[in-house]
Design a protein around this motif. Structure first.
Motif, short mmCIF file in Angstrom:
data_model
loop_
_atom_site.label_atom_id
_atom_site.label_comp_id
_atom_site.label_asym_id
_atom_site.label_seq_id
_atom_site.Cartn_x
_atom_site.Cartn_y
_atom_site.Cartn_z
N ARG A 20 0.83 -1.19 0.00
CA ARG A 20 0.00 0.00 0.00
C ARG A 20 0.88 1.25 0.00
NH1 ARG A 20 -4.37 -1.04 4.85
NH2 ARG A 20 -5.71 -2.59 3.82
N GLN A 21 0.39 2.28 -0.67
CA GLN A 21 1.15 3.53 -0.68
C GLN A 21 1.24 4.14 0.71
OE1 GLN A 21 1.22 6.15 -4.05
NE2 GLN A 21 -0.64 5.18 -4.87
N GLY A 22 0.31 3.83 1.59
CA GLY A 22 0.30 4.44 2.91
C GLY A 22 1.38 3.94 3.85
N ILE A 23 2.09 2.85 3.52
CA ILE A 23 3.09 2.35 4.47
C ILE A 23 4.39 3.13 4.41
CG2 ILE A 23 2.15 0.01 4.39
CD1 ILE A 23 4.68 -0.78 2.78
N ALA A 24 4.51 4.12 3.53
CA ALA A 24 5.72 4.95 3.49
C ALA A 24 5.90 5.63 4.83
CB ALA A 24 5.62 5.98 2.37
N MET A 25 7.09 5.48 5.43
CA MET A 25 7.38 6.10 6.72
C MET A 25 7.79 7.55 6.49
SD MET A 25 9.42 2.79 8.19
CE MET A 25 9.55 3.35 9.89
N LEU A 55 8.56 5.63 -1.11
CA LEU A 55 8.17 4.22 -1.14
C LEU A 55 9.26 3.34 -1.73
CD1 LEU A 55 4.39 4.36 -2.07
CD2 LEU A 55 5.39 3.19 -0.11
N THR A 56 9.86 3.77 -2.87
CA THR A 56 10.90 2.95 -3.49
C THR A 56 12.08 2.80 -2.55
OG1 THR A 56 10.22 3.68 -5.69
CG2 THR A 56 12.42 2.74 -5.48
N GLY A 57 12.46 3.88 -1.87
CA GLY A 57 13.55 3.81 -0.91
C GLY A 57 13.24 2.87 0.24
N LEU A 58 11.97 2.85 0.68
CA LEU A 58 11.57 1.95 1.75
C LEU A 58 11.70 0.49 1.32
CD1 LEU A 58 10.24 1.57 4.58
CD2 LEU A 58 8.03 1.61 3.40
N VAL A 59 11.21 0.19 0.12
CA VAL A 59 11.33 -1.18 -0.39
C VAL A 59 12.80 -1.57 -0.57
CG1 VAL A 59 10.80 -2.70 -2.34
CG2 VAL A 59 9.06 -1.15 -1.47
N ASP A 60 13.61 -0.64 -1.08
CA ASP A 60 15.03 -0.94 -1.26
C ASP A 60 15.70 -1.24 0.08
OD1 ASP A 60 15.03 -0.78 -4.01
OD2 ASP A 60 15.61 1.33 -4.06
N ARG A 61 15.35 -0.46 1.11
CA ARG A 61 15.94 -0.72 2.42
C ARG A 61 15.49 -2.07 2.96
NH1 ARG A 61 14.86 4.10 5.68
NH2 ARG A 61 13.00 3.13 6.57
N LEU A 62 14.21 -2.37 2.81
CA LEU A 62 13.69 -3.66 3.25
C LEU A 62 14.38 -4.80 2.51
CD1 LEU A 62 11.58 -5.47 4.67
CD2 LEU A 62 9.98 -4.90 2.83
N HIS A 63 14.49 -4.66 1.18
CA HIS A 63 15.11 -5.72 0.38
C HIS A 63 16.59 -5.87 0.72
CE1 HIS A 63 15.22 -8.60 -2.86
NE2 HIS A 63 16.23 -7.95 -3.44
N GLY A 64 17.27 -4.75 0.94
CA GLY A 64 18.67 -4.82 1.33
C GLY A 64 18.87 -5.61 2.61
N ARG A 65 17.93 -5.50 3.52
CA ARG A 65 18.04 -6.25 4.78
C ARG A 65 17.74 -7.73 4.58
NH1 ARG A 65 15.38 -1.35 8.42
NH2 ARG A 65 17.40 -0.33 8.85
N VAL A 66 16.86 -8.06 3.62
CA VAL A 66 16.66 -9.48 3.27
C VAL A 66 17.98 -10.07 2.78
CG1 VAL A 66 15.47 -11.07 1.73
CG2 VAL A 66 14.21 -9.17 2.75
N ILE A 67 18.63 -9.36 1.86
CA ILE A 67 19.89 -9.84 1.29
C ILE A 67 20.97 -9.91 2.36
CG2 ILE A 67 21.75 -9.21 -0.30
CD1 ILE A 67 19.60 -8.22 -2.20
N GLU A 68 21.01 -8.89 3.21
CA GLU A 68 22.01 -8.89 4.29
C GLU A 68 21.85 -10.11 5.19
OE1 GLU A 68 22.99 -6.22 8.27
OE2 GLU A 68 21.92 -5.30 6.58
#
Length: 1019
Positions: free
Chosen positions: A984-989, A994-1007
């Motif tokens: 959802r667009q509303g989960i942006a902190m 939003l793209t930066g949020l997903v990138d941070r989340l995905h980076g932590r999956v890879i980490e």
């Protein structure tokens, strides 16, 4: 100019290409102008400089794409030392390369295959993944610091490193110099008059140093570089189409491969009338190959190049080669040295033949040695000797050097040196013979390629070959007939494989392939003709099967079974067991034929009411408790590479409606059952857009946003969108009737119908209705209820922080690749823990979500398939939901095992459905997913796809709202993986896009994956 290039040397200035709108690189319908190429190189060079990659090794993973070209240019311009790595390396060879090079960064693209890259890269080595078509970075885990495990070159002139095993199989890594590369490129461009009007059709695999002249020369001259489709080198027909379709003025070829490509082009009467320069290198150039290419490209100048990796690309050249220039029974002259090179012959015999020695003013710097250098953190380089010993036998004829062949063709027989050079040439002149190679295996053995020889004539050919040896007074070799000789990925004949095949022949049982009692796998093992028979489950790559010599294997398989498989077909099945099953199915069923539409339902009287399945009831309670909504709409895009008319699409949709009974179902007015209508009474709504009136994404949003009425059949609508080069068909269905995998099935069949391809086995005429009858919900609670009461005891509701307001619930989609390093780590962890890769990635996703959103523990809803034995040809809703409980921080291995346990137990107790669990816990009836608004699921795809085929790196609106807040969907094609995020667009902190949020989340999956599943290079 970027920060990475403020003080460029001569090579850096040469590679700072002009910025114009002229096409620079073309690949599979994509074009990079010099302007866009320069921008992508600047961005990547800055990232490499920021990661401290200067004078360190950067593993540059193939295959050849615009992204690879961007990576090569960026590495060279940033002062890093690129190490080209392609799919031909075995896991052992790759591990050796990683260990000895100690890279600072992995640089891959979204088509770099994972299966071949299984080394032991240090856990602190990051990866940059680029878009194969544009070279733009789509994943960056490299950081801003050079890892401690990396070493640096003491000499700033280190330019590139080429891992090679030569013809001996002993690995070595040659360090090329920037000075040598600059010197060669400037000479080459001037000598052959390369310019902006030139087009090079690239053919060479990237981990062979000749690819440097093929890629860089035309670009430094301002010309156009045309790249082949991925793995076109495995298919001679595809390689021929690439060569002809590019309309090249330049081509670089190895004689063995050139002969085969010429056969294909000649057979199809396809001339190369635009070719002006045909460069040959890597092997002795036979006169017959020159004649072939002179006929194919009558306006081309044929150039014979000669050189070795250690001397920097080519050291000698001969222009305007003609077939009649052949020196007697030997090949064509390689000419004279280029400037800065001298050539001598060592210990020439009475005929003037000796080993060729080369001295270069700008040779490679040396060979990378194992162990550290003199200064801390540096490599140790063993300098190149001068002169360089080539291992080739040569002589002079009229001032030109002639290469008679490898020293390996001079065999020791009974203590004396015997030359088979003339023997090879004369055998290749025999009728029906395409190629001949002599290999020493305790005695001379002549391998003769005779692709069209009838079996009844094999004995006569063997006698003619022996007669040649007797006439030349040579020891008569053993004669081994082959349809084709195996090639290395470089295009050269694989002598090591030929020698190894002798042992296989000696060990094989009498009767050969097809002997009585042999299974299909047994036959395939025999046709592989390998020294060590691989297990049925061993991947072809792991078994050591080369790429180009797969062509030989395919030819044998097709002849034996009477099929028409391609090399891609065989590699796509991955191993002998999968390939054998496919062959048995093809042989048993023959060519499948399209299935005609089934008969319509009788349609007499009132329509019968069919029960809803327990899965449909769960969906109604979970997603439609407050009414129908557009979050119930699923969509697929079907690309067809030709114009499609409205009538064609209408006919295809009618066929699907008649084929799948679920498309003829609709809810009753009270939503308490479903009615079936005959195919004649059901018509799929179809929207046809004018060409250019809207983009595919705009048409998709228009198709997805309106509600689909579940009380009217069919629960499916379609749209036709003309696009450049073909048509996009958009299919949208109601989730109550079709789940994601069934949408994939419908999309595949729709594409097949539009292309006139067979559909395969037909589903049962009442397939989904029978499933609904079998899974109707019982009145009494299922015994499985007790399991879920225990498993969910104390479970609350997991929700993410979310902004409110207009558009907050609107859905977005964004995919991200893992990169080869993280995928390798995930598979390693799965093997170590004995669980599925899905469980491992789910555990990493759990950890990443908790860190990103500040959660202590996480419930995750996992959609799963519950087909209850229904065939895969049946479309419908077979989805159930499991609830998994995270339980707070835990080591990733332990969490993976726990999730695997919960998945297995949940699947075994699926009769107590999701909505029933929610009602018992008082979580039903809300406007959200019960238990958790965080979901995770798996979407299996067909084999043979790359990361690029599994996701899109640009965010796009879904055109609908979402019932949940965040879903991770693991897209998988065999070992390849991509993670798609629906959110959802509303989960942006606050303060985060939003793209930066997903990138941070995905980076932590890879980490999480790499920190747990990575290993360090050996010291």
């Amino acid at each position: 100019m970027s920060a990475a290039m403020r003080t460029p040397d001569s090579l850096g200035r040469l590679l700072d290409l002009g910025r114009t709108d002229r096409p620079a690189v073309e690949w599979c319908g994509h074009t990079l102008s010099y302007e866009r190429l320069g921008e992508a190189v600047d961005e990547l060079a800055d990232r490499l400089a920021g990661a401290g990659a200067a004078r360190t090794h950067v593993l540059l993973l193939g295959p050849l794409t615009p992204g690879y070209v961007v990576g090569l240019l960026a590495a060279l311009r940033s002062g890093a030392v690129p190490v080209p790595v392609d799919a031909g390396m075995t896991p052992g060879q790759y591990a050796w390369t990683e260990r000895i090079t100690r890279p600072s960064v992995l640089l891959s693209s979204d088509v770099s295959p994972v299966a071949q890259f299984r080394g032991d890269t240090s856990g602190d080595v990051g990866e940059l993944v680029v878009d194969a078509a544009t070279g733009r970075v789509v994943l960056d885990t490299a950081g801003r610091r050079c890892p401690d495990s990396a070493r640096r070159h003491p000499d700033g002139d280190a330019g590139y490193l080429v891992p090679t095993s030569g013809s001996t199989g002993a690995p070595k890594a040659v360090v090329g110099s920037r000075t040598g590369l600059y010197t060669f490129l400037t000479w080459f461009v001037e000598e052959f008059g390369l310019g902006p009007r030139d087009t090079c059709a690239a053919l060479t695999r990237v981990n062979f140093d000749p690819s440097l002249r093929e890629l860089l020369a035309v670009l430094t001259a301002g010309g156009r570089l045309c790249l082949p489709p991925v793995d076109a080198q495995l298919d001679l027909a595809a390689l021929g189409r690439h060569l002809a379709g590019s309309r090249p003025t330049l081509a670089f070829l190895v004689p063995s491969l050139a002969r085969r490509v010429a056969d294909v082009l000649t057979e199809r009467s396809t001339p190369l009338d635009s070719l002006r320069l045909a460069f040959f290198a890597g092997e002795v150039l036979p006169a017959r190959v020159v004649r072939q290419w002179a006929g194919l490209a009558p306006g081309a100048e044929i150039v014979n190049l000669y050189g070795m990796t250690e001397g920097t690309l080519a050291q000698l050249f001969r222009r305007a080669v003609r077939a009649e220039d052949a020196a007697g029974a030997f090949g064509l002259p390689v000419g004279r040295p280029r400037p800065g090179v001298t050539v001598t012959l060592a210990e020439p015999d009475r005929d003037g033949r000796g080993e060729v020695l080369v001295t270069s003013a700008a040779p490679a710097l040396g060979v990378l040695a194992d162990g550290p250098g003199a200064a801390p953190g540096t490599f140790r380089i063993e300098p190149m000797p001068s002169p360089l010993r080539t291992g080739d036998i040569g002589f002079r004829a009229g001032g030109d050097l002639v290469i008679a062949g490898r020293a390996g063709d001079d065999l020791k027989v009974s203590g004396r040196r015997v030359s088979y050079h003339r023997f090879v040439t004369e055998v290749e002149e025999l009728a029906g013979v395409a190629q001949c190679v002599v290999v020493d295996r305790q005695a001379p053995h002549a391998f003769v390629a005779a692709p069209d020889l009838p079996p009844r004539e094999e004995g006569a050919l063997r006698e003619r070959v022996r007669a040649v040896a007797a006439r030349l007074e040579l020891p008569v070799p053993g004669v081994r007939l082959r349809r084709e000789l195996p090639l290395l990925r470089s295009g050269k004949v694989d002598r090591v494989a030929l020698a190894a095949s002798l042992s296989a022949e000696e060990a094989s049982a009498p009767g050969g392939p097809g002997r009585a009692g042999a299974t299909t796998v047994d036959v395939l093992r025999q046709l592989l003709d390998q020294d060590q028979e691989p297990a049925a489950s061993t991947a072809f790559v792991e078994a050591g099967l080369g790429s180009l010599d797969m062509i030989t294997f395919v030819a044998r398989v097709n002849r034996h079974f009477g099929l028409e498989l391609s090399a891609q077909d065989c590699f796509g099945h991955r191993d002998l067991a999968s390939l054998a099953a496919a062959i048995e199915r093809l042989v048993r069923t023959g060519a499948p034929v399209p299935v005609p539409p089934g008969p319509s339902a009788p349609g007499t009287g009132e329509p019968a009411v069919h029960p809803l399945s327990t899965r449909q009831l769960a969906y109604l309670a979970t997603c439609m408790a407050d009414g129908n909504a557009n979050w119930c709409n699923l969509s697929r895009e079907i690309r067809v590479e030709r114009p499609v008319t409205e009538a064609e699409l209408r006919a295809a949709l009618d066929t699907l409606v008649a084929r799948h009974d679920v498309l003829r179902l609709a809810l009753t007015p009270r939503w308490d059952g479903q009615v079936h209508t005959g195919a004649a009474g059901v018509r799929c709504p179809l929207t046809v857009h004018e060409a250019g009136s809207r983009t595919v994404q705009e048409a998709r949003v228009e198709a997805v946003t309106p509600l689909i009425d579940p009380t009217t059949a069919p629960p499916l609508r379609a749209a036709l969108v003309p696009v450049e080069g073909g048509t996009s068909v958009l299919a949208v269905a109601h989730h109550l009737f079709l789940d994601g995998l069934s949408m994939d099935l419908v999309a595949r069949e729709l594409r097949a119908l539009l292309l006139g391809e067979p559909l395969g086995d037909a589903p049962p005429p009442d397939g989904f209705r029978a499933y609904c009858e079998a899974t109707r919900r019982p009145v009494e609670p299922s015994p499985d209820a007790e399991y879920w009461r225990r498993a969910l005891k104390g479970a609350g509701q997991t929700e993410l922080p979310e902004e409110t307001g207009a558009g907050a619930r609107d859905g977005m989609l964004l995919s991200r690749p893992f990169g080869v390093r993280a995928v390798r780590a995930a598979h390693r962890l799965a093997a170590e823990t004995g669980v599925s890769v899905f469980s491992v990635v789910l555990a990493a996703y759990d950890r990443a979500v908790c860190r990103t959103f500040g959660l202590g523990a996480l419930n995750v809803v996992v959609p799963v398939q519950a087909r209850e034995g229904v065939p895969g040809t049946v479309a419908g809703l077979f989805m159930s939901q499991l609830v998994l409980r995270g339980g707070g921080p835990a080591p990733l291995r332990d969490r993976s095992r726990e999730y695997a346990r919960q998945l297995a137990a949940g699947l075994a107790h699926g009769a107590w459905e999701f909505d029933q669990r929610a009602a018992e816990h008082g979580l039903d009836g809300g406007d959200r997913f019960p238990f958790s608004t965080v979901l995770f699921n798996q979407h299996p795809k067909a084999r043979g796809l790359r990361a690029r085929d599994l996701g899109s790196w640009e965010p796009r609106p879904l055109g609908r709202s979402l019932r949940y807040q965040l879903q991770g969907e693991l897209q998988m094609s065999a070992a390849e993986m991509v993670l798609t995020y629906y959110y959802r667009q509303g989960i942006a902190m606050r303060g985060t896009d939003l793209t930066g949020l997903v990138d941070r989340l995905h980076g932590r999956v890879i980490e999480a994956l790499c920190q747990t599943g990575g290993t360090r290079c050996a010291d």
